[in-house]
Design a protein around this motif. Structure first.
Motif, PDB file in Angstrom:
ATOM      1  N   ALA A 121       0.825  -1.212   0.000  1.00 41.56           N
ATOM      2  CA  ALA A 121       0.000   0.000   0.000  1.00 41.56           C
ATOM      3  C   ALA A 121       0.855   1.257   0.000  1.00 41.56           C
ATOM      4  N   ALA A 122       2.009   1.187   0.643  1.00 41.93           N
ATOM      5  CA  ALA A 122       2.902   2.338   0.699  1.00 41.93           C
ATOM      6  C   ALA A 122       3.587   2.605  -0.641  1.00 41.93           C
ATOM      7  N   HIS A 123       3.478   1.669  -1.590  1.00 44.24           N
ATOM      8  CA  HIS A 123       4.116   1.836  -2.900  1.00 44.24           C
ATOM      9  C   HIS A 123       3.097   1.995  -4.030  1.00 44.24           C
ATOM     10  N   LEU A 124       1.862   2.262  -3.680  1.00 45.07           N
ATOM     11  CA  LEU A 124       0.829   2.435  -4.700  1.00 45.07           C
ATOM     12  C   LEU A 124       0.970   3.736  -5.479  1.00 45.07           C
ATOM     13  N   GLY A 125       1.850   4.622  -5.004  1.00 42.23           N
ATOM     14  CA  GLY A 125       2.056   5.877  -5.712  1.00 42.23           C
ATOM     15  C   GLY A 125       2.577   5.689  -7.125  1.00 42.23           C
ATOM     16  N   GLN A 126       3.182   4.519  -7.403  1.00 43.45           N
ATOM     17  CA  GLN A 126       3.682   4.220  -8.741  1.00 43.45           C
ATOM     18  C   GLN A 126       2.711   3.329  -9.512  1.00 43.45           C
ATOM     19  N   GLY A 127       1.465   3.216  -9.007  1.00 44.58           N
ATOM     20  CA  GLY A 127       0.448   2.430  -9.698  1.00 44.58           C
ATOM     21  C   GLY A 127       0.138   1.139  -8.957  1.00 44.58           C
ATOM     22  N   TRP A 128      -1.019   0.552  -9.278  1.00 43.26           N
ATOM     23  CA  TRP A 128      -1.429  -0.659  -8.553  1.00 43.26           C
ATOM     24  C   TRP A 128      -0.534  -1.844  -8.876  1.00 43.26           C
ATOM     25  N   HIS A 129       0.065  -1.841 -10.073  1.00 51.98           N
ATOM     26  CA  HIS A 129       1.009  -2.913 -10.400  1.00 51.98           C
ATOM     27  C   HIS A 129       2.179  -2.902  -9.413  1.00 51.98           C
ATOM     28  N   SER A 130       2.684  -1.699  -9.142  1.00 50.03           N
ATOM     29  CA  SER A 130       3.805  -1.561  -8.224  1.00 50.03           C
ATOM     30  C   SER A 130       3.406  -1.967  -6.812  1.00 50.03           C
ATOM     31  N   GLY A 131       2.193  -1.596  -6.399  1.00 51.45           N
ATOM     32  CA  GLY A 131       1.727  -1.967  -5.072  1.00 51.45           C
ATOM     33  C   GLY A 131       1.615  -3.470  -4.901  1.00 51.45           C
ATOM     34  N   LEU A 132       1.071  -4.139  -5.920  1.00 51.32           N
ATOM     35  CA  LEU A 132       0.917  -5.590  -5.864  1.00 51.32           C
ATOM     36  C   LEU A 132       2.272  -6.284  -5.843  1.00 51.32           C
ATOM     37  N   PHE A 133       3.170  -5.828  -6.717  1.00 50.40           N
ATOM     38  CA  PHE A 133       4.505  -6.433  -6.740  1.00 50.40           C
ATOM     39  C   PHE A 133       5.242  -6.203  -5.427  1.00 50.40           C
ATOM     40  N   SER A 134       5.125  -4.985  -4.871  1.00 50.40           N
ATOM     41  CA  SER A 134       5.816  -4.683  -3.614  1.00 50.40           C
ATOM     42  C   SER A 134       5.335  -5.589  -2.492  1.00 50.40           C
ATOM     43  N   ALA A 135       4.032  -5.888  -2.467  1.00 48.60           N
ATOM     44  CA  ALA A 135       3.508  -6.792  -1.445  1.00 48.60           C
ATOM     45  C   ALA A 135       4.119  -8.182  -1.588  1.00 48.60           C
ATOM     46  N   MET A 136       4.198  -8.684  -2.813  1.00 50.18           N
ATOM     47  CA  MET A 136       4.782 -10.004  -3.040  1.00 50.18           C
ATOM     48  C   MET A 136       6.287  -9.999  -2.739  1.00 50.18           C
ATOM     49  N   PHE A 137       6.954  -8.924  -3.130  1.00 49.48           N
ATOM     50  CA  PHE A 137       8.384  -8.796  -2.849  1.00 49.48           C
ATOM     51  C   PHE A 137       8.619  -8.746  -1.343  1.00 49.48           C
ATOM     52  N   GLY A 138       7.703  -8.079  -0.631  1.00 49.02           N
ATOM     53  CA  GLY A 138       7.800  -8.019   0.824  1.00 49.02           C
ATOM     54  C   GLY A 138       7.715  -9.394   1.465  1.00 49.02           C
ATOM     55  N   LEU A 139       6.856 -10.252   0.931  1.00 49.16           N
ATOM     56  CA  LEU A 139       6.756 -11.618   1.444  1.00 49.16           C
ATOM     57  C   LEU A 139       8.070 -12.373   1.248  1.00 49.16           C
ATOM     58  N   CYS A 140       8.678 -12.194   0.075  1.00 47.71           N
ATOM     59  CA  CYS A 140       9.961 -12.860  -0.202  1.00 47.71           C
ATOM     60  C   CYS A 140      11.054 -12.352   0.740  1.00 47.71           C
ATOM     61  N   LEU A 141      11.077 -11.046   0.975  1.00 47.00           N
ATOM     62  CA  LEU A 141      12.076 -10.477   1.874  1.00 47.00           C
ATOM     63  C   LEU A 141      11.853 -10.944   3.307  1.00 47.00           C
ATOM     64  N   GLN A 142      10.584 -11.115   3.694  1.00 49.36           N
ATOM     65  CA  GLN A 142      10.301 -11.613   5.037  1.00 49.36           C
ATOM     66  C   GLN A 142      10.816 -13.037   5.206  1.00 49.36           C
ATOM     67  N   ALA A 143      10.629 -13.862   4.176  1.00 51.58           N
ATOM     68  CA  ALA A 143      11.151 -15.231   4.224  1.00 51.58           C
ATOM     69  C   ALA A 143      12.670 -15.216   4.369  1.00 51.58           C
TER      70      ALA A 143
END
Length: 225
Positions: free
Chosen positions: A165-187
């Protein structure tokens, strides 16, 4: 004391940043509709630095007030190194696919950021600060705070959603990818037992994407000149 210490950070992560992103999307649409000039890339870098300082400070206050000790280095093993490379490669694949998506009038920020040079000292500092602050805040403090209330899985998912949600400023594609990338970084954080590997991957990813975006912008500029 604990509530007062954690409240600013939770408000920032759960309310203020998503609202700022929504407001940013509105402003970008107005810029596009009225063909107005975008802020300079240096101004955007300085704004990013200021926001990262606020994020890190409120997260540190929340961690201090609740006795949370975030491990930075953790353990370095061959598995951690391979996982880090895998997370970075996965992120770059998605970024490559996103870069091929045609730019529209609503992608003004994405188009504007392609002008940033990977050697611009302002953006190198801004990217480094973002990697440190965001990993500390989202993968470190926020996940730890929420896990005591909604469990580890719920905390990981909530942290990833808020990161997106904090990266939606670059579009919903960026927000969705950032969420998935966040999951990978958490792992990656769980595998290492710290956040340093995630910080390194986060920084490397952003710098590679900036360099690739600049090269694409230069190619497009030459083609249309």
């Amino acid at each position: 004391m604990r509530f007062l210490a954690v409240l600013p950070f939770l408000l920032l992560a759960m309310l203020v940043l998503p609202l700022l992103t929504w407001q940013s999307l509105r402003r970008l649409k107005l810029h596009a509709d009225h063909d107005e000039a975008m802020p300079s890339t240096r101004t955007l870098a300085l704004q990013s630095m200021g926001l990262q300082v606020v994020m890190f400070s409120t997260a540190w206050l929340a961690a201090w007030g609740n006795g949370i000790n975030i491990t930075w280095s953790g353990g370095w093993t061959a598995m951690v190194a391979l996982l880090a490379l895998g997370v970075l490669a996965t992120g770059l694949v998605f970024a490559s696919l996103e870069a091929r998506r045609p730019l529209t009038s609503s992608d003004r920020l994405r188009q504007h950021l392609r002008q940033v040079g990977a050697k611009d000292p302002y953006w190198v500092v801004a990217v480094a600060m973002a990697a440190i602050a965001e990993e500390y805040c989202y993968r470190g403090v926020l996940t730890t705070l929420l896990s005591s209330a909604i469990g580890t899985l719920g905390a990981v998912l909530a942290s990833a959603v808020l990161f997106g949600a904090a990266h939606l400023g670059q579009g919903w594609h960026s927000g969705l990818f950032s969420a998935m990338f966040g999951l990978c970084l958490q792992a990656l954080c769980y595998a290492q037992g710290g956040i340093l590997a995630a910080i390194i991957v986060h920084f490397a990813y952003d710098m590679i994407v900036i360099a690739a975006g600049r090269r694409r912008w230069e190619c497009d500029h030459i083609a249309h000149s």
